[in-house]
Design an enzyme around this catalytic site. Sequence first.
Site, PDB file in Angstrom:
ATOM      1  N   ASP A   1       3.211   1.510 -11.745  1.00 50.37           N
ATOM      2  CA  ASP A   1       1.914   2.058 -11.561  1.00 50.37           C
ATOM      3  C   ASP A   1       2.017   3.341 -10.820  1.00 50.37           C
ATOM      4  O   ASP A   1       2.912   3.589 -10.139  1.00 50.37           O
ATOM      5  CB  ASP A   1       0.851   1.385 -11.154  1.00 50.37           C
ATOM      6  CG  ASP A   1       0.211   0.081 -12.070  1.00 50.37           C
ATOM      7  OD1 ASP A   1       0.582   0.529 -13.238  1.00 50.37           O
ATOM      8  OD2 ASP A   1      -0.302  -0.790 -11.457  1.00 50.37           O
TER       9      ASP A   1
ATOM     10  N   ASP B   1      -1.700  -5.698  -3.875  1.00 44.73           N
ATOM     11  CA  ASP B   1      -1.558  -7.189  -4.336  1.00 44.73           C
ATOM     12  C   ASP B   1      -1.862  -7.053  -5.777  1.00 44.73           C
ATOM     13  O   ASP B   1      -2.780  -6.573  -6.301  1.00 44.73           O
ATOM     14  CB  ASP B   1      -2.705  -7.862  -3.408  1.00 44.73           C
ATOM     15  CG  ASP B   1      -2.216  -9.557  -3.931  1.00 44.73           C
ATOM     16  OD1 ASP B   1      -1.471  -9.914  -3.067  1.00 44.73           O
ATOM     17  OD2 ASP B   1      -2.769  -9.631  -5.048  1.00 44.73           O
TER      18      ASP B   1
ATOM     19  N   PRO C   1       0.823  -1.301   0.190  1.00 42.61           N
ATOM     20  CA  PRO C   1       0.219   0.017  -0.020  1.00 42.61           C
ATOM     21  C   PRO C   1       1.037   1.293   0.001  1.00 42.61           C
ATOM     22  O   PRO C   1       0.439   2.314  -0.063  1.00 42.61           O
ATOM     23  CB  PRO C   1      -1.067  -0.108   1.265  1.00 42.61           C
ATOM     24  CG  PRO C   1      -0.066  -0.983   2.143  1.00 42.61           C
ATOM     25  CD  PRO C   1       0.683  -1.964   1.254  1.00 42.61           C
TER      26      PRO C   1
ATOM     27  N   THR D   1      -2.657  -5.891   0.308  1.00 41.66           N
ATOM     28  CA  THR D   1      -3.624  -5.173  -0.489  1.00 41.66           C
ATOM     29  C   THR D   1      -4.085  -3.926   0.490  1.00 41.66           C
ATOM     30  O   THR D   1      -3.554  -3.903   1.503  1.00 41.66           O
ATOM     31  CB  THR D   1      -4.785  -5.936  -0.954  1.00 41.66           C
ATOM     32  OG1 THR D   1      -5.467  -5.529  -1.724  1.00 41.66           O
ATOM     33  CG2 THR D   1      -5.362  -6.423   0.493  1.00 41.66           C
ATOM     34  N   ALA D   2      -4.498  -2.849  -0.124  1.00 45.91           N
ATOM     35  CA  ALA D   2      -4.937  -1.627   0.352  1.00 45.91           C
ATOM     36  C   ALA D   2      -6.114  -2.042   1.522  1.00 45.91           C
ATOM     37  O   ALA D   2      -6.132  -1.430   2.554  1.00 45.91           O
ATOM     38  CB  ALA D   2      -5.670  -0.657  -0.590  1.00 45.91           C
TER      39      ALA D   2
ATOM     40  N   LYS E   1       1.902   7.680 -15.361  1.00 44.88           N
ATOM     41  CA  LYS E   1       1.756   8.919 -15.227  1.00 44.88           C
ATOM     42  C   LYS E   1       0.475   9.686 -15.694  1.00 44.88           C
ATOM     43  O   LYS E   1      -0.160   9.288 -16.756  1.00 44.88           O
ATOM     44  CB  LYS E   1       2.903   9.641 -16.129  1.00 44.88           C
ATOM     45  CG  LYS E   1       4.033  10.399 -15.384  1.00 44.88           C
ATOM     46  CD  LYS E   1       5.092  10.985 -16.640  1.00 44.88           C
ATOM     47  CE  LYS E   1       6.271  10.248 -16.761  1.00 44.88           C
ATOM     48  NZ  LYS E   1       6.859  10.545 -18.169  1.00 44.88           N
TER      49      LYS E   1
ATOM     50  N   MET F   1     -11.472   2.005  -5.223  1.00 44.09           N
ATOM     51  CA  MET F   1     -11.760   3.070  -6.076  1.00 44.09           C
ATOM     52  C   MET F   1     -13.159   3.562  -5.972  1.00 44.09           C
ATOM     53  O   MET F   1     -14.100   3.606  -6.752  1.00 44.09           O
ATOM     54  CB  MET F   1     -11.684   2.429  -7.760  1.00 44.09           C
ATOM     55  CG  MET F   1     -10.475   2.286  -8.055  1.00 44.09           C
ATOM     56  SD  MET F   1     -10.223   1.281  -9.412  1.00 44.09           S
ATOM     57  CE  MET F   1     -10.313  -0.499  -8.698  1.00 44.09           C
TER      58      MET F   1
HETATM   59  N1  SAH Z   1      -3.886  -3.834  -6.547  1.00 42.96           N
HETATM   60  C1  SAH Z   1      -4.119  -2.779  -5.361  1.00 42.96           C
HETATM   61  C2  SAH Z   1      -5.306  -1.939  -5.810  1.00 42.96           C
HETATM   62  C3  SAH Z   1      -5.304  -1.195  -7.132  1.00 42.96           C
HETATM   63  S1  SAH Z   1      -6.836  -0.420  -7.535  1.00 42.96           S
HETATM   64  C4  SAH Z   1      -4.285  -3.350  -4.070  1.00 42.96           C
HETATM   65  O1  SAH Z   1      -4.466  -4.297  -3.952  1.00 42.96           O
HETATM   66  O2  SAH Z   1      -4.281  -2.473  -2.939  1.00 42.96           O
HETATM   67  C5  SAH Z   1      -6.670   1.170  -6.926  1.00 42.96           C
HETATM   68  C6  SAH Z   1      -7.324   1.387  -5.610  1.00 42.96           C
HETATM   69  O3  SAH Z   1      -6.812   0.904  -4.487  1.00 42.96           O
HETATM   70  C7  SAH Z   1      -7.491   2.915  -5.303  1.00 42.96           C
HETATM   71  O4  SAH Z   1      -8.544   3.577  -5.826  1.00 42.96           O
HETATM   72  C8  SAH Z   1      -7.726   2.747  -3.687  1.00 42.96           C
HETATM   73  O5  SAH Z   1      -9.074   2.486  -3.594  1.00 42.96           O
HETATM   74  C9  SAH Z   1      -6.760   1.727  -3.582  1.00 42.96           C
HETATM   75  N2  SAH Z   1      -5.894   1.927  -2.605  1.00 42.96           N
HETATM   76  C10 SAH Z   1      -4.531   1.619  -3.341  1.00 42.96           C
HETATM   77  N3  SAH Z   1      -3.564   2.151  -2.273  1.00 42.96           N
HETATM   78  C11 SAH Z   1      -4.034   2.472  -1.188  1.00 42.96           C
HETATM   79  C12 SAH Z   1      -3.828   3.040   0.040  1.00 42.96           C
HETATM   80  N4  SAH Z   1      -2.547   3.297   0.252  1.00 42.96           N
HETATM   81  N5  SAH Z   1      -4.739   3.502   0.710  1.00 42.96           N
HETATM   82  C13 SAH Z   1      -6.010   3.500   0.336  1.00 42.96           C
HETATM   83  N6  SAH Z   1      -6.500   3.018  -0.615  1.00 42.96           N
HETATM   84  C14 SAH Z   1      -5.430   2.418  -1.647  1.00 42.96           C
END
Ligand code: SAH
Length: 471
Positions: free
Chosen positions: A249, A304, A226, A332-333, A271, A384
């Site tokens: 990304d 992730d 994250p 993951t987030a 970007k 998102m």
């Molecule tokens: N693969 C990533 C998700 C990618 S989609 C994962 O597993 O986390 C992108 C979305 O992930 C963002 O719009 C947001 O909702 C979330 N996200 C990613 N990083 C984040 C963070 N540090 N804090 C909160 N939400 C996050």
Amino acid sequence: MKHFPIFLALDGRRVVLSGGGPAALAKLRLLLKTEARLTVIAPDPDPQIREWAAEGRLRLVERGTEPGDALCAALFYAANDDDAEDARVAALARRDGATVNMVDNLDGSDFITPAIVDRDPVTVAIGTEGAAPVLARAIKRDLEERLPPVLGPLARIGKAFRQMAEALPMGRARRDFWAEYYATAGPRAHAAGGEAAVRATLDTLLAGHLQARAAPGHVAFVGAGPGDPDLLTMKARKALDAADVVVFDRLVTPQILELARREAEMIDVGKEGFGRHTPQAKINALIVDRAARGHQVVRLKSGDPTVFGRLDEEIEAVTAAGLGWSIVPGITAASASVAAIGQSLTRRGRNGSVRILTGHDMKGFADHDWAALARPGEVAAIYMGKRAARYIQGRLMMHGADPMTPVTVVENASRPDERTLATTLSRLEPSLGDAGFDGPALVLLGLAPRTGVIRNSYGTPTEHPALQEAL
Ligand code: SAH
């Protein structure tokens, strides 16, 4: 730029210097490093100059400068420690067709001598157009510290090895080889065993690079987590260490990119403008292209890679090209966000399942089983979901969700600028709009922060008042 820097070939060329005092000595010390044929003209030269002449390092003419002295000279220095004399000899030399430098006289000079960092064959010339000699000296000192004296021998030995290195294909492969030689392998060998060790290292290094090229390309789909670099897995670190190419990304933080191998080619496909809209097909083509050239490609995705990362499309492209791939999972987030509020994604007696949702899909706001989500005790991690918040709120209420259902939004989870918004379903909007979150944010439906103080992954404490108080 008033003065254009060039490196002049002086071997065998005639350079004439008029003067025999301190100014002359200072210039001669520099000029003696070159392979020019030096002539010094001075009626009363310093003993040191006589000594150099006796050693055959320059030709000394003991008299005043006369017309014709600078004939055929590539360069002429007026260094008499006397402005009037310098002006006189400079005029004579110009008449002979020489390019003239007058010591300490910028306006009277055709060229100026820069401050020099000498790591022969590497030479750095620093000029300030005469504006700030102090600054030039400071920069010189700084560079001298940064460029170890070993750079000279390294460059000399490297130069002799250039032809051998041509066994590597031109371009990136060869550049990587040399970059590793100068940055790490060369200095290390020199420290351990001097010049002989450096020569041996070049052979080993080249063999290694040739062999690496023979290995087939590979794509590792790596979770960057994250944002907090400490939340990277060891495997992710190792993959970054070995990467030839890193395709990343927008959400991958700079601190994590720092950890990639220094020689790796870093490609931003996130970007704003270009990357955010880099079409998926282009990204697929890019990773296939690099891996097909035999590179170790790290496709670095935030969180992730298997969660909302369009992983399958990329795997299919790589497979179709007959290339190898692997997945390195990441945090993951959703995991980082519940950690930030001290909660569990599942809890005995409350929820035996958790849904991972996207607020957005290719067609716009994403549709889900709203009736199921509206049931009490449901927990969902909505990715998102920021812009879709009002839509989600409306759908859930319409399907009978309790307006007091807790909702927590975590922005920048695990990063130093992490923020949380604790609210209820009925107040999700306008609260979220008011909060003005502009970083990545995760909407946690059905979860409120645990009451009390919680430390984030940086150890920063955040106070979470009881939800009722927050409302
Ligand atoms: N693969 C990533 C998700 C990618 S989609 C994962 O597993 O986390 C992108 C979305 O992930 C963002 O719009 C947001 O909702 C979330 N996200 C990613 N990083 C984040 C963070 N540090 N804090 C909160 N939400 C996050």
